[in-house]
Structures are given as C-alpha cells and as structure tokens.
Enzyme design. Structure first.
Site, short mmCIF file in Angstrom:
data_model
loop_
_atom_site.label_atom_id
_atom_site.label_comp_id
_atom_site.label_asym_id
_atom_site.label_seq_id
_atom_site.Cartn_x
_atom_site.Cartn_y
_atom_site.Cartn_z
N GLY A 21 0.86 -1.19 0.00
CA GLY A 21 0.00 0.00 0.00
C GLY A 21 0.88 1.23 0.00
O GLY A 21 2.11 1.11 -0.03
N SER A 25 -0.27 3.95 5.14
CA SER A 25 -1.45 3.08 5.05
C SER A 25 -1.51 2.09 6.21
O SER A 25 -2.53 1.41 6.39
CB SER A 25 -1.46 2.33 3.71
OG SER A 25 -0.31 1.53 3.57
N GLU A 94 9.89 -2.48 4.51
CA GLU A 94 10.43 -1.63 3.43
C GLU A 94 11.11 -2.49 2.36
O GLU A 94 12.18 -2.16 1.86
CB GLU A 94 11.41 -0.60 4.00
CG GLU A 94 10.86 0.29 5.09
CD GLU A 94 9.84 1.32 4.61
OE1 GLU A 94 9.60 1.40 3.39
OE2 GLU A 94 9.28 2.02 5.46
P1 ADP Z 1 3.23 2.61 6.69
O1 ADP Z 1 4.19 1.60 7.23
O2 ADP Z 1 2.26 2.05 5.71
O3 ADP Z 1 3.92 3.82 6.16
P2 ADP Z 1 2.53 2.94 9.46
O4 ADP Z 1 2.10 1.59 9.90
O5 ADP Z 1 3.93 3.33 9.86
O6 ADP Z 1 2.31 3.13 7.89
O7 ADP Z 1 1.59 4.07 10.07
C1 ADP Z 1 0.20 4.06 9.94
C2 ADP Z 1 -0.32 5.21 10.80
O8 ADP Z 1 0.02 6.45 10.22
C3 ADP Z 1 -1.81 5.30 10.96
O9 ADP Z 1 -2.32 4.43 11.93
C4 ADP Z 1 -2.00 6.75 11.38
O10 ADP Z 1 -1.79 6.89 12.77
C5 ADP Z 1 -0.85 7.45 10.71
N1 ADP Z 1 -1.24 8.28 9.53
C6 ADP Z 1 -0.61 9.40 9.15
N2 ADP Z 1 -1.13 9.91 8.02
C7 ADP Z 1 -2.13 9.10 7.64
C8 ADP Z 1 -3.06 9.08 6.52
N3 ADP Z 1 -3.05 10.02 5.58
N4 ADP Z 1 -3.94 8.06 6.45
C9 ADP Z 1 -3.96 7.13 7.40
N5 ADP Z 1 -3.13 7.09 8.47
C10 ADP Z 1 -2.22 8.06 8.60
MG MG Z 2 6.26 1.42 7.21
#
Ligand code: ADP
Ligand code: MG
Ligand code: ZN
Length: 195
Positions: A21, A25, A94
């Site tokens: 995603g 996400s 990642e």
């Molecule tokens: P990823 O690993 O996919 O980058 P993370 O698991 O690190 O995502 O973080 C997800 C968290 O980011 C969500 O639970 C929320 O707290 C935060 N968040 C920040 N911006 C957004 C957004 N635009 N949509 C959804 N969640 C967001």
């Molecule tokens: Mg991440």
C-alpha cells in the site's frame, strides 16, 4: 482482517505474505500486529530492514504510530538468507528498497518451511511499481493491500504524493515530504507539478 493460515503437514510448509500500500497506510502497523501474535506463540523470528532506511535508527522497525520491534539492518538480500538461521518467521519491512534477488530469497525461505512476511510500498512517488514488488506480489501466497486516507479529499488513498522537490526514486521522508492521496488527487497533483 488477515488470519494466519492453518496448515497441518508432517514437515512444516512455508509461505509468503505481502503487505502493501502507499505511505501511511499502516503496513508497518500490520506487520507489527502479526509479529506480536507470533511472539505470543513463541515463534522464533528475525526481522530485517534495508540499511538505507535510517529514519528511526538502525535497529528497529517503527510505525508512524511509534510502535516498534527490534530489527537487523541489511544491505543486500543475500544477507537475509545468511541471517535467517533457524527462525520460523522471517519478516522484511520496506522490502521495496531491496534488490531483485529478494524474490528468490523469499521463495527459498518459504521452501525451507519458513513463514515470510514482507511489507512494502507497491508504487513509488510517480505511481510506478516499486523495485521488486511486482515480482514479489506474483509469487506471494497471501496479499494484503491496504489504503491510507487521502489528505486532500478524505477518500481511501492508494498513492504516495511527494510534496518535496526531489526527483530520486528513493528520497527518505515523512509527513514533511509525502502525503497519502487517492488516485484522482494524486493525478491532479502531478498535473499541477508539471504545469
Ligand atoms: P506505513 O508503514 O504504511 O507507512 P505505518 O504503519 O507506519 O504506515 O503508520 C500508519 C499510521 O500512520 C496510521 O495508523 C495513522 O496513525 C498514521 N497516519 C498518518 N497519516 C495518515 C493518513 N493520511 N492516512 C492514514 N493514516 C495516517
Ligand atoms: Mg512502514
Ligand atoms: Zn483524494
């Protein structure tokens, strides 16, 4: 919600799970959720991340919610094979930053009976499939594709829109450089940038 498969064979069968995603996400959160459950079940696990991802320090994977798990930073996918040891579960966060060989590595680990969980960006900031992700998705047993929330319109967001000016495929950053967007708002943003 993803439920771990229930498999009964004499020899343990491995498999590959992908969590993909856009940025924000919840990929790392979902990975951490699965790892916490496996830990409760006393599964032996090892967690890797590419050493170029130094956003929150070298030795842990961290979600935007500030949850974390200790991890091993590695440069090349071959180091994953070398360090997997007797782990029953091998996790890679990642994973899009790894070389193409990570696909073979994941398959070899799975053939050797391990549960392999990879989390990564399916698309880069241009909306183009990221590194080894298409191949990984093709060979995976289970795929979980999750969405963020579009910061422009509030719809489910599939894309990572780069606010910063860099044109490198890899430009580490957080909320100051990227925002999650739906396809429509992503396209509108790209059009505005090129105008
Ligand atoms: P990823 O690993 O996919 O980058 P993370 O698991 O690190 O995502 O973080 C997800 C968290 O980011 C969500 O639970 C929320 O707290 C935060 N968040 C920040 N911006 C957004 C957004 N635009 N949509 C959804 N969640 C967001
Ligand atoms: Mg991440
Ligand atoms: Zn939108």
């Amino acid at each position: 919600m993803f439920h771990e498969p229930h498999i009964q064979t004499e020899k343990p069968r491995g498999w590959i799970e992908i969590i993909c995603g856009p940025m924000f996400s919840g990929k790392t959160e979902e990975l951490l959720r699965r790892l916490r459950r496996a830990k409760i079940a006393n599964q032996k696990m090892v967690i890797f991340k590419p050493s170029i991802d130094i956003r929150y320090g070298q030795n842990k994977i961290v979600s935007h919610d500030a949850n974390y798990f200790p991890s091993l930073p590695v440069k090349h996918s071959s180091e994953i094979l070398k360090n997997a040891g007797s782990a029953q579960l091998v996790a890679i966060d990642e994973v899009q930053f790894f070389d193409e060989d990570v696909v073979k590595v994941a398959e070899e680990l799975a053939v050797n009976g391990k549960r392999v969980i990879c989390a990564g960006l399916d698309m880069d900031y241009l909306g183009v499939p990221f590194g080894p992700m298409p191949q990984l998705l093709a060979v995976a047993n289970y795929i979980t594709k999750i969405q963020a929330i579009c910061l422009v319109c509030g719809s489910p967001a599939t894309h990572s829109f780069r606010i910063a000016a860099s044109k490198d495929q890899v430009a580490l950053g957080e909320k100051e450089s990227y925002e999650a967007r739906c396809r429509q708002c992503f396209n509108a943003g790209m059009k505005a940038k090129s105008a």
